[in-house]
Design a protein around this motif. Structure first.
Motif, PDB file in Angstrom:
ATOM      1  N   VAL A 153      10.464  -2.868  -5.706  1.00  0.00           N
ATOM      2  CA  VAL A 153       9.422  -2.468  -6.507  1.00  0.00           C
ATOM      3  C   VAL A 153       9.402  -2.514  -7.843  1.00  0.00           C
ATOM      4  O   VAL A 153       8.283  -2.512  -8.663  1.00  0.00           O
ATOM      5  CB  VAL A 153       9.251  -0.898  -6.222  1.00  0.00           C
ATOM      6  N   THR A 154      10.637  -3.042  -8.400  1.00  0.00           N
ATOM      7  CA  THR A 154      10.707  -3.242  -9.791  1.00  0.00           C
ATOM      8  C   THR A 154      10.388  -4.961 -10.383  1.00  0.00           C
ATOM      9  O   THR A 154      10.067  -4.825 -11.206  1.00  0.00           O
ATOM     10  CB  THR A 154      12.027  -3.000 -10.402  1.00  0.00           C
ATOM     11  N   TYR A 155      10.708  -5.484  -9.151  1.00  0.00           N
ATOM     12  CA  TYR A 155      10.519  -7.027  -9.665  1.00  0.00           C
ATOM     13  C   TYR A 155       9.803  -7.846  -8.853  1.00  0.00           C
ATOM     14  O   TYR A 155       8.936  -8.732  -9.403  1.00  0.00           O
ATOM     15  CB  TYR A 155      12.027  -7.675  -9.487  1.00  0.00           C
ATOM     16  N   VAL A 156       9.638  -7.502  -7.493  1.00  0.00           N
ATOM     17  CA  VAL A 156       8.584  -8.335  -6.804  1.00  0.00           C
ATOM     18  C   VAL A 156       7.182  -7.900  -6.652  1.00  0.00           C
ATOM     19  O   VAL A 156       6.301  -8.567  -6.819  1.00  0.00           O
ATOM     20  CB  VAL A 156       9.288  -8.269  -5.334  1.00  0.00           C
ATOM     21  N   LEU A 157       7.015  -6.420  -6.578  1.00  0.00           N
ATOM     22  CA  LEU A 157       5.656  -5.948  -6.210  1.00  0.00           C
ATOM     23  C   LEU A 157       4.793  -6.038  -7.359  1.00  0.00           C
ATOM     24  O   LEU A 157       3.682  -6.340  -7.208  1.00  0.00           O
ATOM     25  CB  LEU A 157       6.089  -4.143  -5.966  1.00  0.00           C
ATOM     26  N   PRO A 158       5.599  -5.831  -8.770  1.00  0.00           N
ATOM     27  CA  PRO A 158       4.543  -6.118  -9.723  1.00  0.00           C
ATOM     28  C   PRO A 158       4.147  -7.702 -10.003  1.00  0.00           C
ATOM     29  O   PRO A 158       2.895  -7.789 -10.312  1.00  0.00           O
ATOM     30  CB  PRO A 158       5.446  -5.875 -11.034  1.00  0.00           C
ATOM     31  N   GLY A 184       0.745  -1.185  -0.059  1.00  0.00           N
ATOM     32  CA  GLY A 184       0.031   0.073   0.179  1.00  0.00           C
ATOM     33  C   GLY A 184       0.927   1.333  -0.131  1.00  0.00           C
ATOM     34  O   GLY A 184       0.711   2.259  -0.830  1.00  0.00           O
ATOM     35  N   ILE A 185       1.813   1.308   0.952  1.00  0.00           N
ATOM     36  CA  ILE A 185       2.529   2.601   1.036  1.00  0.00           C
ATOM     37  C   ILE A 185       3.246   2.784  -0.141  1.00  0.00           C
ATOM     38  O   ILE A 185       3.450   4.051  -0.801  1.00  0.00           O
ATOM     39  CB  ILE A 185       3.518   2.700   2.395  1.00  0.00           C
ATOM     40  N   PRO A 186       4.222   1.929  -0.737  1.00  0.00           N
ATOM     41  CA  PRO A 186       4.853   2.102  -2.110  1.00  0.00           C
ATOM     42  C   PRO A 186       3.969   2.742  -3.145  1.00  0.00           C
ATOM     43  O   PRO A 186       4.609   3.676  -3.850  1.00  0.00           O
ATOM     44  CB  PRO A 186       5.636   0.677  -2.269  1.00  0.00           C
ATOM     45  N   LEU A 224      -2.447 -10.872  -7.136  1.00  0.00           N
ATOM     46  CA  LEU A 224      -3.692 -10.422  -6.674  1.00  0.00           C
ATOM     47  C   LEU A 224      -4.903 -10.351  -7.686  1.00  0.00           C
ATOM     48  O   LEU A 224      -6.129 -10.766  -7.392  1.00  0.00           O
ATOM     49  CB  LEU A 224      -3.407  -9.056  -5.939  1.00  0.00           C
ATOM     50  N   ILE A 225      -4.536  -9.786  -8.893  1.00  0.00           N
ATOM     51  CA  ILE A 225      -5.500  -9.836  -9.805  1.00  0.00           C
ATOM     52  C   ILE A 225      -6.080 -11.037 -10.420  1.00  0.00           C
ATOM     53  O   ILE A 225      -7.180 -11.335 -10.575  1.00  0.00           O
ATOM     54  CB  ILE A 225      -4.988  -8.625 -10.964  1.00  0.00           C
ATOM     55  N   SER A 280      -3.150   0.401  -9.818  1.00  0.00           N
ATOM     56  CA  SER A 280      -2.201   0.328  -9.103  1.00  0.00           C
ATOM     57  C   SER A 280      -1.008  -0.186  -9.854  1.00  0.00           C
ATOM     58  O   SER A 280       0.275   0.274  -9.803  1.00  0.00           O
ATOM     59  CB  SER A 280      -2.219  -0.364  -7.682  1.00  0.00           C
ATOM     60  N   LEU A 281      -1.215  -1.403 -10.564  1.00  0.00           N
ATOM     61  CA  LEU A 281      -0.234  -1.890 -11.371  1.00  0.00           C
ATOM     62  C   LEU A 281       0.397  -1.069 -12.453  1.00  0.00           C
ATOM     63  O   LEU A 281       1.451  -0.763 -12.693  1.00  0.00           O
ATOM     64  CB  LEU A 281      -0.540  -3.082 -11.914  1.00  0.00           C
ATOM     65  N   CYS A 282      -0.844  -0.094 -13.026  1.00  0.00           N
ATOM     66  CA  CYS A 282      -0.396   0.793 -13.991  1.00  0.00           C
ATOM     67  C   CYS A 282       0.576   1.847 -13.412  1.00  0.00           C
ATOM     68  O   CYS A 282       1.583   2.213 -13.781  1.00  0.00           O
ATOM     69  CB  CYS A 282      -1.323   1.337 -14.624  1.00  0.00           C
ATOM     70  N   TYR A 283       0.269   2.484 -12.323  1.00  0.00           N
ATOM     71  CA  TYR A 283       1.095   3.352 -11.654  1.00  0.00           C
ATOM     72  C   TYR A 283       2.450   2.898 -11.252  1.00  0.00           C
ATOM     73  O   TYR A 283       3.594   3.618 -11.609  1.00  0.00           O
ATOM     74  CB  TYR A 283       0.516   3.920 -10.418  1.00  0.00           C
ATOM     75  N   LEU A 284       2.335   1.763 -10.906  1.00  0.00           N
ATOM     76  CA  LEU A 284       3.780   0.912 -10.442  1.00  0.00           C
ATOM     77  C   LEU A 284       4.831   0.683 -11.825  1.00  0.00           C
ATOM     78  O   LEU A 284       5.758   1.323 -11.863  1.00  0.00           O
ATOM     79  CB  LEU A 284       3.389  -0.467  -9.939  1.00  0.00           C
ATOM     80  N   LEU A 285       4.226   0.385 -13.082  1.00  0.00           N
ATOM     81  CA  LEU A 285       5.175   0.174 -13.993  1.00  0.00           C
ATOM     82  C   LEU A 285       5.419   1.444 -14.655  1.00  0.00           C
ATOM     83  O   LEU A 285       6.456   1.596 -15.281  1.00  0.00           O
ATOM     84  CB  LEU A 285       4.377  -0.756 -14.896  1.00  0.00           C
ATOM     85  N   PHE A 286       4.571   2.405 -14.510  1.00  0.00           N
ATOM     86  CA  PHE A 286       4.877   3.807 -15.138  1.00  0.00           C
ATOM     87  C   PHE A 286       5.983   4.370 -14.434  1.00  0.00           C
ATOM     88  O   PHE A 286       6.990   4.849 -14.894  1.00  0.00           O
ATOM     89  CB  PHE A 286       3.552   4.582 -15.071  1.00  0.00           C
ATOM     90  N   CYS A 287       6.043   4.044 -12.930  1.00  0.00           N
ATOM     91  CA  CYS A 287       7.051   4.793 -11.934  1.00  0.00           C
ATOM     92  C   CYS A 287       8.542   3.990 -12.201  1.00  0.00           C
ATOM     93  O   CYS A 287       9.594   4.493 -11.858  1.00  0.00           O
ATOM     94  CB  CYS A 287       6.611   4.855 -10.882  1.00  0.00           C
TER      95      CYS A 287
END
Length: 444
Positions: free
Chosen positions: A425-430, A44-46, A436-437, A387-394
């Motif tokens: 955040v680059t490899y694990v969080l995605p 959530g926080i990242p 989840l999806i 959230s995945l879109c925000y993550l991959l964009f960043c």
């Protein structure tokens, strides 16, 4: 402080006091809470820092923020439309549930619950749901009030009212939590809530509990649909975004956990099953207030401030929707407010009528309602996909890029991103978000 309370107001709402207790009750209490806290910190926080970063760097609402930061020819801006759909869909049931809160405030104020036993209290909730007139009128009042406040503007309207509401809510829930914990039989509720029982996880399913905890972490923070990003677009660069995200998450978590201290001791004290689903607080808390000295006053205060908490989220999301109309169509604030007043009222009608006139429509199987469908689409699809879109964009070179994201988050005083987090955040969080999806869709 205005930014923190405003953003916390967006995060704090029915996700904390309505949704968190009933989901925790359905998935075993204490064990679910542990998973929820873990995913709030690790996921959530990242993602919240990413949404704030995109908002602050672009100074735009979600419909234009990606367009402002992406390179020519890229298509990241399409996520803006997904976010807009998420904002509208969230409000399609959020306004109805806020209407429940508002109606219960009226019921408490006029003494309708006094002298009622637990069975009568439960039947009163059913009577409310069976009345299309009551639910539609309450929803109409909520939509009208939200649009009127947003029409005044951010600082004069949304921020001023939210700061007052949040301060009062924090005070009232602490008092109620202390009272609930002292009820006869309440200690069993505390054990259910605070002591992890992994046998219960086996009964509900380990993966189902994990998915529910992940979804709750995103739902409670309103992540993935730009409702946080809009406030990032208004904040200056004096404070680092990680520090602000942590502050908001702490406030949000505090309200959710204290809500559990109110609900679960009350359930066990009055012999009410904690896995009642969306109606849990509405059949639990009136019994608590009936047993309290001055309970009618406390009940009135609780439901008015609970309405405020839900209303603060409505103001935040309405502000995002209205800003998108202004960005996209170059409307004035008044024009955007008028259009969205009509749109939000009409879109919210199916949920308000889903328990009565449209009760035969059971989209997710026997016993399900329009609210269940809308909640599933938001919690299991739009929030995690956004959230995945925000993550991959960043974090990827194909988007804004990690260096730009890191620089934006670390600008200003406060907590800085640790260097070691880039790999996570680059490899694990995605991977976690994709899991989840997919798992949520397969289970449904």
């Amino acid at each position: 402080m205005g930014f923190i309370l405003l953003s916390a107001g967006c995060a704090i709402g029915i996700g904390n006091v309505w949704r968190f207790p009933y989901v925790a009750g359905a998935y075993g209490g204490g064990a679910f809470v542990l998973f929820y806290l873990f995913f709030l910190v690790t996921m959530g926080i990242p993602v919240m820092t990413m949404e704030f970063a995109v908002g602050r760097a672009s100074r735009k609402s979600i419909i234009k923020s990606f367009k402002e930061l992406e390179r020519p020819g890229q298509k990241w801006h399409l996520n803006g439309w997904l976010g807009m759909a998420g904002n509208y869909l969230l409000m399609m049931f959020y306004t109805t549930v806020t209407g429940w809160m508002l109606y219960y405030f009226y019921q408490m104020l006029t003494g309708k619950f006094q002298g009622k036993d637990p069975q009568q209290v439960e039947s009163m909730f059913g009577e409310m749901l069976a009345s299309p007139g009551v639910l539609t009128a309450a929803m109409f009042i909520v939509v009208t009030a939200g649009i009127l406040v947003c029409s005044i503007g951010l600082q004069k309207g949304v921020e001023r009212i939210t700061k007052t509401m949040m301060s009062l809510l924090l005070a009232i829930i602490i008092i109620l939590a202390v009272h609930s914990c002292t009820l006869d039989g309440g200690i069993e509720g505390l054990k259910f809530y605070l002591l992890p029982d992994f046998q219960k996880i086996k009964e509900t399913g380990i993966w189902e509990t994990i998915i529910a905890a992940m979804n709750q972490a995103f739902f409670t923070l309103s992540l993935g649909i730009g409702s946080m990003g809009i406030f990032g677009s208004y904040i200056d660069k004096k404070r680092s975004l990680l520090g602000e995200s942590v502050n908001i998450a702490i406030l949000d978590t505090f309200v959710a956990l204290v809500s559990g201290l109110i609900i679960f001791p009350s359930c066990f004290a009055f012999g009410i099953s904690p896995n009642q689903g969306p109606r849990l607080i509405f059949i639990t808390l009136p019994n608590v207030f009936n047993e309290m000295l001055g309970g009618r006053i406390w009940g009135t205060l609780f439901f008015v401030f609970m309405s405020f908490a839900a209303f603060s989220t409505i103001l935040a999301v309405f502000e995002n929707i209205i800003s998108c109309g202004m960005d996209l169509f170059h409307w004035s604030r008044k024009q955007s407010c008028l259009f969205n007043f009509a749109a939000l009222f009409l879109l919210s009608l199916p949920c308000a009528l889903g328990y009565n006139l449209l009760s035969d429509f059971q989209p997710l199987g026997e016993g399900s309602t329009v609210l269940d469908l809308e909640d599933f689409l938001v919690s299991n699809i739009l929030l995690p996909v956004g959230s995945l879109c925000y993550l991959l964009f960043c974090v990827t070179r194909l988007g804004w890029g990690y260096k730009n994201y890191e620089a934006e988050v670390n600008t200003g005083q406060g907590l800085k991103l640790p260097k070691q987090i880039q790999g996570y955040v680059t490899y694990v969080l995605p991977v976690l978000l994709v899991f989840l999806i997919v798992k949520g869709l397969i289970d449904r």
